[in-house]
Every structure is written in C-alpha cells, then in structure tokens.
Scaffold this active site. Structure first.
Site, PDB file in Angstrom:
ATOM      1  N   THR A 125       0.811  -1.211   0.000  1.00 28.19           N
ATOM      2  CA  THR A 125       0.000   0.000   0.000  1.00 28.19           C
ATOM      3  C   THR A 125       0.852   1.273   0.000  1.00 28.19           C
ATOM      4  OG1 THR A 125      -1.450   1.282   1.464  1.00 28.19           O
ATOM      5  CG2 THR A 125      -0.130  -0.384   2.524  1.00 28.19           C
ATOM      6  N   ASP A 126       0.275   2.354  -0.537  1.00 28.30           N
ATOM      7  CA  ASP A 126       0.966   3.655  -0.477  1.00 28.30           C
ATOM      8  C   ASP A 126       1.058   4.173   0.965  1.00 28.30           C
ATOM      9  OD1 ASP A 126      -1.723   4.296  -0.095  1.00 28.30           O
ATOM     10  OD2 ASP A 126      -1.851   5.740  -1.758  1.00 28.30           O
ATOM     11  N   GLU A 127       0.298   3.554   1.883  1.00 25.41           N
ATOM     12  CA  GLU A 127       0.322   4.033   3.273  1.00 25.41           C
ATOM     13  C   GLU A 127       1.678   3.806   3.948  1.00 25.41           C
ATOM     14  OE1 GLU A 127      -3.116   3.372   5.713  1.00 25.41           O
ATOM     15  OE2 GLU A 127      -4.404   3.096   3.975  1.00 25.41           O
ATOM     16  N   TYR A 150      -1.333  -0.681  11.134  1.00 25.55           N
ATOM     17  CA  TYR A 150      -1.570  -1.371   9.853  1.00 25.55           C
ATOM     18  C   TYR A 150      -0.445  -1.069   8.878  1.00 25.55           C
ATOM     19  CZ  TYR A 150      -3.182  -1.737   5.024  1.00 25.55           C
ATOM     20  OH  TYR A 150      -3.240  -1.991   3.672  1.00 25.55           O
ATOM     21  N   LYS A 154       2.546  -3.473   7.175  1.00 24.14           N
ATOM     22  CA  LYS A 154       2.739  -3.650   5.733  1.00 24.14           C
ATOM     23  C   LYS A 154       4.178  -3.284   5.333  1.00 24.14           C
ATOM     24  CE  LYS A 154       0.021  -4.712   3.110  1.00 24.14           C
ATOM     25  NZ  LYS A 154      -0.405  -6.072   2.673  1.00 24.14           N
TER      26      LYS A 154
HETATM   27  N1  NAD Z   1      -8.274  -1.940  -0.167  1.00 21.42           N
HETATM   28  C1  NAD Z   1      -7.369  -1.045  -0.544  1.00 21.42           C
HETATM   29  O1  NAD Z   1      -7.718   0.081  -0.933  1.00 21.42           O
HETATM   30  C2  NAD Z   1      -5.903  -1.403  -0.533  1.00 21.42           C
HETATM   31  C3  NAD Z   1      -4.991  -0.459  -1.011  1.00 21.42           C
HETATM   32  C4  NAD Z   1      -3.632  -0.804  -1.056  1.00 21.42           C
HETATM   33  C5  NAD Z   1      -3.224  -2.057  -0.623  1.00 21.42           C
HETATM   34  N2  NAD Z   1      -4.121  -2.948  -0.129  1.00 21.42           N
HETATM   35  C6  NAD Z   1      -3.623  -4.278   0.294  1.00 21.42           C
HETATM   36  O2  NAD Z   1      -4.233  -5.233  -0.564  1.00 21.42           O
HETATM   37  C7  NAD Z   1      -4.444  -6.462   0.139  1.00 21.42           C
HETATM   38  C8  NAD Z   1      -5.895  -6.858   0.001  1.00 21.42           C
HETATM   39  O3  NAD Z   1      -6.697  -5.816   0.562  1.00 21.42           O
HETATM   40  P1  NAD Z   1      -8.274  -5.956   0.635  1.00 21.42           P
HETATM   41  O4  NAD Z   1      -8.831  -4.592   0.726  1.00 21.42           O
HETATM   42  O5  NAD Z   1      -8.728  -6.899  -0.390  1.00 21.42           O
HETATM   43  O6  NAD Z   1      -8.415  -6.657   2.080  1.00 21.42           O
HETATM   44  P2  NAD Z   1      -9.622  -7.472   2.683  1.00 21.42           P
HETATM   45  O7  NAD Z   1      -9.601  -7.184   4.146  1.00 21.42           O
HETATM   46  O8  NAD Z   1     -10.870  -7.218   1.915  1.00 21.42           O
HETATM   47  O9  NAD Z   1      -9.219  -8.998   2.427  1.00 21.42           O
HETATM   48  C9  NAD Z   1      -8.192  -9.636   3.119  1.00 21.42           C
HETATM   49  C10 NAD Z   1      -8.353 -11.132   2.927  1.00 21.42           C
HETATM   50  O10 NAD Z   1      -7.264 -11.775   3.591  1.00 21.42           O
HETATM   51  C11 NAD Z   1      -7.764 -12.872   4.342  1.00 21.42           C
HETATM   52  N3  NAD Z   1      -6.846 -13.100   5.473  1.00 21.42           N
HETATM   53  C12 NAD Z   1      -6.570 -12.267   6.502  1.00 21.42           C
HETATM   54  N4  NAD Z   1      -5.656 -12.818   7.324  1.00 21.42           N
HETATM   55  C13 NAD Z   1      -5.343 -14.031   6.785  1.00 21.42           C
HETATM   56  C14 NAD Z   1      -4.448 -15.066   7.158  1.00 21.42           C
HETATM   57  N5  NAD Z   1      -3.703 -14.991   8.277  1.00 21.42           N
HETATM   58  N6  NAD Z   1      -4.360 -16.158   6.366  1.00 21.42           N
HETATM   59  C15 NAD Z   1      -5.111 -16.265   5.232  1.00 21.42           C
HETATM   60  N7  NAD Z   1      -5.982 -15.317   4.838  1.00 21.42           N
HETATM   61  C16 NAD Z   1      -6.097 -14.214   5.611  1.00 21.42           C
HETATM   62  C17 NAD Z   1      -9.161 -12.458   4.757  1.00 21.42           C
HETATM   63  O11 NAD Z   1      -9.982 -13.571   5.101  1.00 21.42           O
HETATM   64  C18 NAD Z   1      -9.641 -11.713   3.523  1.00 21.42           C
HETATM   65  O12 NAD Z   1     -10.238 -12.597   2.606  1.00 21.42           O
HETATM   66  C19 NAD Z   1      -4.014  -6.207   1.580  1.00 21.42           C
HETATM   67  O13 NAD Z   1      -2.733  -6.744   1.735  1.00 21.42           O
HETATM   68  C20 NAD Z   1      -3.982  -4.693   1.700  1.00 21.42           C
HETATM   69  O14 NAD Z   1      -2.997  -4.302   2.607  1.00 21.42           O
HETATM   70  C21 NAD Z   1      -5.465  -2.649  -0.071  1.00 21.42           C
END
Ligand code: NAD
Length: 327
Positions: A125-127, A150, A154
């Site tokens: 993430t950009d965070e 968080y 990351k």
């Molecule tokens: N949503 C955004 O805007 C955004 C932006 C930048 C980066 N990200 C990154 O992208 C990734 C996905 O984000 P998202 O929004 O889809 O998240 P989300 O919370 O919707 O999904 C996370 C998934 O990971 C699974 N999970 C969590 N812990 C686990 C573990 N220990 N073992 C197996 N599965 C596990 C959960 O069950 C869920 O299905 C993350 O790594 C997040 O940091 C998200």
C-alpha cells in the site's frame, strides 16, 4: 502457471481471481484464505472457468498448511493479498496485524524459498510512505514512514519480501497501490460504508473535517497492474500503482450523496482517527514506463458504477453488517 492467491476471498483478491480466470484461462488458481470477518466465499460466486479454480481454507502463518498446499499443487507463484486491512482495527488492537501481515508474510516467503517458486508478489500500500507533504509525490525510493500499526505491519512485510530477493535471490516484487474502490469491498471501508449507511437511513460518519485526501484507483486497474507485475515485473523491484484521482473524503461522500439523493442522506462529522494521514500522493512513472501499465477507468464512471453495485446488491452486504453488529 499454477498460482497460489492468498487472501483471495477478500475485496481485491476476489476481483483479481475473477480477472485471472478471464484473462488467463490456461492458469490454475488456488485460493488460500482464512475467511476472517473480511473474507467471504460469496465474493467468488459465478466465477468464469470454474474448472481452473479451487479453494483451501487456511492461515498464511501456518507453515505446515502453506507448505502442503504449495507442494501438493506444484505451485509456481504466490500473489499475497492476505492481510488484516482496516486501519481503525489496527488502532484498537495491533496483534492480528502482526500475526497476518508480518508473521504470515514471513511464513509465505520461507515456503516460496523452500520450493523455489518462480515469482512472489507482495501486495502492499501507499500508506507505507506516510502522509505526503504538499507539492510532493513519493516514488519507490521514498523513505518508509508509516503512521498506523496497519501501515507499519505492511512496511515490515515489504522489507522482509525485498530481503528474500537480496539474500536468497527469490524472484519477489512489491506493489504499492493507492486506495481501491469497486465491488465486494467490506462495508467498513469508506465507499461501501457510506453507501450502506445512506441506504439504511443512517447518517454518513465523516472523520474530522473530511479534508484528508486519497488517490482513488479502480480495483480492476489495480488487479491488471498486479497481474502485469506477476508476469513481467523485475525481481527485487517495487511498483507504485496510482490513479491520479485525488479526492478528499468529503468529496467522495458528497459524490455518494449526489447519486443517492432520493435517500436524503445527511453527514455527521465525527472525531478524527488518531494519526490519520493528511494526503497520499505517489509517483507511478516506473510501472507506466517499465511495464506499460496505465489505468483505464474514468473516475466518474467507475465510482458511479461502484455505488450502483452496492445499491443493487443488498443481499451481499446486509448479512455482513448483521454479522458485525452481532459480534
Ligand atoms: N483496499 C485497498 O484500498 C488497498 C490499497 C492498497 C493495498 N491494499 C492491500 O491489498 C491487500 C488486500 O486488501 P483488501 O482490501 O482486499 O483486504 P480485505 O480485508 O478485503 O481482504 C483480506 C483477505 O485476507 C484474508 N486473510 C486475513 N488474514 C489471513 C491469514 N492470516 N491467512 C489467510 N488469509 C487471511 C481475509 O480472510 C480476507 O479474505 C491487503 O494486503 C492490503 O494491505 C489494499
């Protein structure tokens, strides 16, 4: 390619699996997900090319379970979406973030090394860069300065991933994207939170003054970028993924209000989240120039369609809100 997608039952992971099955019908996809509160198998109904997809429930921090799935399926690459992803929750309790986002990634990396996988993509993430000062943008060389537990978890995972490239030659890449919007996002995140509140006749809770600004990227543009990094990203490299659609939270909420004006939603300003970053601006020239990626979605159309998706799919989000309330 035989690909292990971890966290594929979440928001971005489920959109990614749908994209892979459509764009690469020759690939085999195994989705490995713990199904935490944020992971739903209902995100993965009506998949194209079902025959090339399977699901395994498990924790990415469980070395034996990950090792077994990689070995038994002769996995060639891992794309890791699995994470605790909600900043507010990390402020209340960082422990699950350390477990999944750091210990989990350390476990995946050790298995990827053991079985000599051909690619490892860590979705970040950009965070991790922290708040961007005015008139600046952060490229991939910018120092890491995460503000929330968080973001810190990351950043730790990004560094672990890059260390496996430097120390062991693992062909690993890191992607750092802006805020994603699209279907199947858990209704605690800004867009679905506001849409579902408006549809339920509740006030729309905006942190502080609502002036915090984010860059809004369509989830499918992010998924296309991650797919490109999986296939063509240079090992050891970080790729920023931006959209250049800068909006304050208040602008996003006003956009949602406008589309749902029949429900006459009202805003309620609430106490700001501690450590809330003012703005994120990242420079994505590298992925544009090196890999030829660029976002395809127009913000107005993409956001409008996303709002409509939540409006016409209450059967998807209503049970999730009930489950959260009863927890
Ligand atoms: N949503 C955004 O805007 C955004 C932006 C930048 C980066 N990200 C990154 O992208 C990734 C996905 O984000 P998202 O929004 O889809 O998240 P989300 O919370 O919707 O999904 C996370 C998934 O990971 C699974 N999970 C969590 N812990 C686990 C573990 N220990 N073992 C197996 N599965 C596990 C959960 O069950 C869920 O299905 C993350 O790594 C997040 O940091 C998200």
């Amino acid at each position: 390619m035989k690909i292990l997608v971890t966290g594929g039952a979440g928001f971005i992971g489920s959109n990614f699996i749908r994209l892979l099955l459509r764009a690469h019908p020759e690939d085999q996809i195994i989705n490995f997900d713990l199904l935490t509160y944020a992971g739903q198998l209902t995100n993965l109904t009506n998949l194209p090319n079902q025959a090339n997809y399977s699901f395994v429930k498990g924790d990415i921090a469980d070395s034996q379970a990950v090792g077994q799935v990689v070995k038994n399926n002769r996995i060639e690459a891992i794309v890791n979406f699995a994470a605790e992803s909600h900043v507010d929750r990390s402020i209340l309790n960082a422990a699950p973030f350390i477990h999944s986002n750091i210990d989990g990634v350390a476990t995946l990396l050790a298995i990827a090394k053991k079985y000599q996988l051909t690619k490892f993509v860590q979705v970040s993430t950009d965070e991790v860069y922290g708040s961007t000062p005015l008139h600046t943008k952060f490229d991939e060389q910018a120092p890491l300065s995460p503000s929330s537990p968080y973001a810190a978890s990351k950043a730790a995972a990004d560094l672990l991933t890059l260390s496996y490239f430097k120390t062991f030659g693992l062909k690993a890449c890191v992607t750092r994207s802006a805020n994603n919007y699209g279907p199947y996002q858990f209704p605690e995140k800004l867009v679905p939170l506001m849409v579902t509140a408006a549809l339920n006749g509740r006030k729309l809770p905006v942190y502080g003054t609502g002036k915090n600004s984010r860059d809004w990227l369509n989830v499918l543009d992010n998924c296309r970028a991650i797919d490109l990094v999986l296939r063509s990203g240079h090992p050891g490299q970080i790729y920023n993924i931006a959209a250049h659609n800068y909006r304050t939270n208040l602008q996003i909420v006003d956009r949602i209000k406008k589309q749902l004006e029949a429900a006459q939603p009202q805003i309620a300003f609430v106490k700001d989240r501690p450590g809330n970053d003012v703005r994120y601006v990242i420079d994505d020239s590298k992925i544009r120039h090196e890999l030829g990626w660029r976002p395809e979605f127009d913000f107005e159309t993409g956001m409008g369609d996303t709002i409509d998706w939540y409006v016409i799919h209450p059967e998807w989000w209503e049970p999730l809100l009930t489950a959260v309330k009863n927890r």
